[in-house]
Motif scaffolding. Structure first.
Motif, PDB file in Angstrom:
ATOM      1  N   PRO A  53      -5.638 -12.650  -1.139  1.00  0.00           N
ATOM      2  CA  PRO A  53      -4.977 -12.044   0.019  1.00  0.00           C
ATOM      3  C   PRO A  53      -4.425 -10.680  -0.401  1.00  0.00           C
ATOM      4  O   PRO A  53      -3.942 -10.532  -1.529  1.00  0.00           O
ATOM      5  N   ASP A  54      -4.511  -9.695   0.463  1.00  0.00           N
ATOM      6  CA  ASP A  54      -4.096  -8.341   0.104  1.00  0.00           C
ATOM      7  C   ASP A  54      -2.589  -8.147   0.314  1.00  0.00           C
ATOM      8  O   ASP A  54      -2.075  -8.441   1.391  1.00  0.00           O
ATOM      9  N   ALA A  55      -1.902  -7.682  -0.719  1.00  0.00           N
ATOM     10  CA  ALA A  55      -0.551  -7.103  -0.607  1.00  0.00           C
ATOM     11  C   ALA A  55       0.603  -8.096  -0.412  1.00  0.00           C
ATOM     12  O   ALA A  55       1.664  -7.711   0.061  1.00  0.00           O
ATOM     13  N   VAL A  88      -2.433   0.497  -5.467  1.00  0.00           N
ATOM     14  CA  VAL A  88      -3.245   0.472  -4.242  1.00  0.00           C
ATOM     15  C   VAL A  88      -4.478  -0.406  -4.496  1.00  0.00           C
ATOM     16  O   VAL A  88      -4.868  -0.656  -5.641  1.00  0.00           O
ATOM     17  N   THR A  89      -5.096  -0.853  -3.408  1.00  0.00           N
ATOM     18  CA  THR A  89      -6.059  -1.948  -3.459  1.00  0.00           C
ATOM     19  C   THR A  89      -7.216  -1.766  -4.459  1.00  0.00           C
ATOM     20  O   THR A  89      -7.410  -2.631  -5.320  1.00  0.00           O
ATOM     21  N   PRO A  90      -8.003  -0.695  -4.386  1.00  0.00           N
ATOM     22  CA  PRO A  90      -9.167  -0.623  -5.302  1.00  0.00           C
ATOM     23  C   PRO A  90      -8.755  -0.493  -6.767  1.00  0.00           C
ATOM     24  O   PRO A  90      -9.455  -0.995  -7.657  1.00  0.00           O
ATOM     25  N   THR A 231      -3.045 -12.114  -5.394  1.00  0.00           N
ATOM     26  CA  THR A 231      -2.953 -10.877  -4.616  1.00  0.00           C
ATOM     27  C   THR A 231      -3.028  -9.664  -5.538  1.00  0.00           C
ATOM     28  O   THR A 231      -2.989  -9.798  -6.768  1.00  0.00           O
ATOM     29  N   ASP A 232      -3.148  -8.472  -4.938  1.00  0.00           N
ATOM     30  CA  ASP A 232      -3.377  -7.257  -5.733  1.00  0.00           C
ATOM     31  C   ASP A 232      -2.119  -6.418  -5.995  1.00  0.00           C
ATOM     32  O   ASP A 232      -2.004  -5.775  -7.031  1.00  0.00           O
ATOM     33  N   HIS A 233      -1.180  -6.391  -5.058  1.00  0.00           N
ATOM     34  CA  HIS A 233       0.046  -5.580  -5.201  1.00  0.00           C
ATOM     35  C   HIS A 233       1.002  -5.995  -4.103  1.00  0.00           C
ATOM     36  O   HIS A 233       0.624  -6.760  -3.207  1.00  0.00           O
ATOM     37  N   GLY A 234       2.232  -5.471  -4.149  1.00  0.00           N
ATOM     38  CA  GLY A 234       3.210  -5.755  -3.109  1.00  0.00           C
ATOM     39  C   GLY A 234       3.333  -4.629  -2.110  1.00  0.00           C
ATOM     40  O   GLY A 234       2.386  -3.841  -1.936  1.00  0.00           O
TER      41      GLY A 234
HETATM   42 ZN    ZN Z   1      -4.220  -4.076  -1.398  1.00  0.00          ZN
END
Ligand code: ZN
Length: 267
Positions: A53-55, A88-90, A231-234
């Motif tokens: 899930p992202d973020a 950031v996502t990538p 997840t990738d970041h907050g």
């Molecule tokens: Zn992201």
């Protein structure tokens, strides 16, 4: 205070759990995960489902802990992790699936080139593990690991990604399935991380992980399996009043990853 486990840990950790060689430059694994797999399964796992899930940053878990019950009930290890900069996502998924810092994999801003660095997907292909990435079309996860000897399933939205991942788990052909969802990141940029639509999206991700994990339990009974919610970041609210991320602050950097180990229940 930032979490002590770096986002670089994930590729080596998943490799250890599967008993395969990690990506060539991957940094060290996190403690406990492979040891727990060994203790419960007495060997590496056969299969892995990773839900991305992202973020969904750590502070969301700290503040809305009871809302995360469906995730906690299906997992047994929660690892505090520090993602990389810029958050950031990538950049973050680039590090998650290569095991190296952005300066090594090369994505150092919000751009989506194909990463050339050896990745978990290359390591899985070399080990003969049949692997699928399921992601919304044009998302970072649909692009930056293109061209590997794995299969890609691109969908129009999160719901279709979950449906596709569910079908792939049930069909049983794939040994490793990655499912990426992006609604929370999308809607919190248009509002704030705690807006009504953002909290609804948080719930959608929590529930999607729960459903996918239950499908693993039902469909992979003959296999020792690992389920991961990573997840990738907050996120934080920036000076414009909208949700954002990318900064070197606890809200953006600190995340939690969840691991569930499901030993086989049928021979
Ligand atoms: Zn992201």
């Amino acid at each position: 205070m930032f979490n002590s486990i770096s986002m670089t840990y994930l590729s080596a950790t998943i490799s250890e759990c599967l008993g395969i060689k990690p990506p060539m430059e991957a940094e060290k694994s996190a403690p406990m995960v492979a040891e727990r797999v060994q203790a419960k399964c007495h060997k590496p796992v056969d299969r892995v489902l990773i839900y991305n899930p992202d973020a969904l940053g750590m502070w969301m878990f700290q503040k809305y802990t009871s809302e995360f019950a469906p995730v906690m009930e299906r997992t047994e290890l929660e690892l505090p992790v520090a993602t990389v900069m810029p958050s950031v996502t990538p950049v973050c998924f680039g590090t998650m699936y290569t095991g190296v810092l952005p300066g090594v994999h090369g994505i150092k801003s919000y751009t989506k080139p194909v990463i050339k660095t050896d990745s978990l997907f290359d390591a899985l292909a070399r080990a003969g593990k049949k692997t699928a990435i399921v992601a919304v079309e044009d998302s970072s996860m649909a692009i930056i690991f293109s061209g590997r000897d794995i299969d890609y399933f691109f969908t129009k939205d999160d719901k279709a990604a979950e449906e596709t991942a569910t079908e792939l788990i049930r069909d049983g052909e794939y040994e490793v399935i990655i499912c990426y969802n992006q609604e929370f990141d999308d809607v919190m940029h248009e509002s704030t991380p705690e807006s009504e639509i953002s909290l609804a999206a948080m719930h959608h991700h929590i529930d999607a992980f729960a459903r996918l994990s239950d499908t693993v339990k039902e469909s992979w009974k003959q296999y020792d399996s690992l389920v991961v919610c990573a997840t990738d970041h907050g996120t934080h609210v920036d000076e414009t009043g909208y949700g954002n991320h990318g900064d070197y602050i606890e809200e953006d950097i600190n995340v939690i990853h969840y691991y569930g180990i499901y030993p086989k229940t049928e021979l």
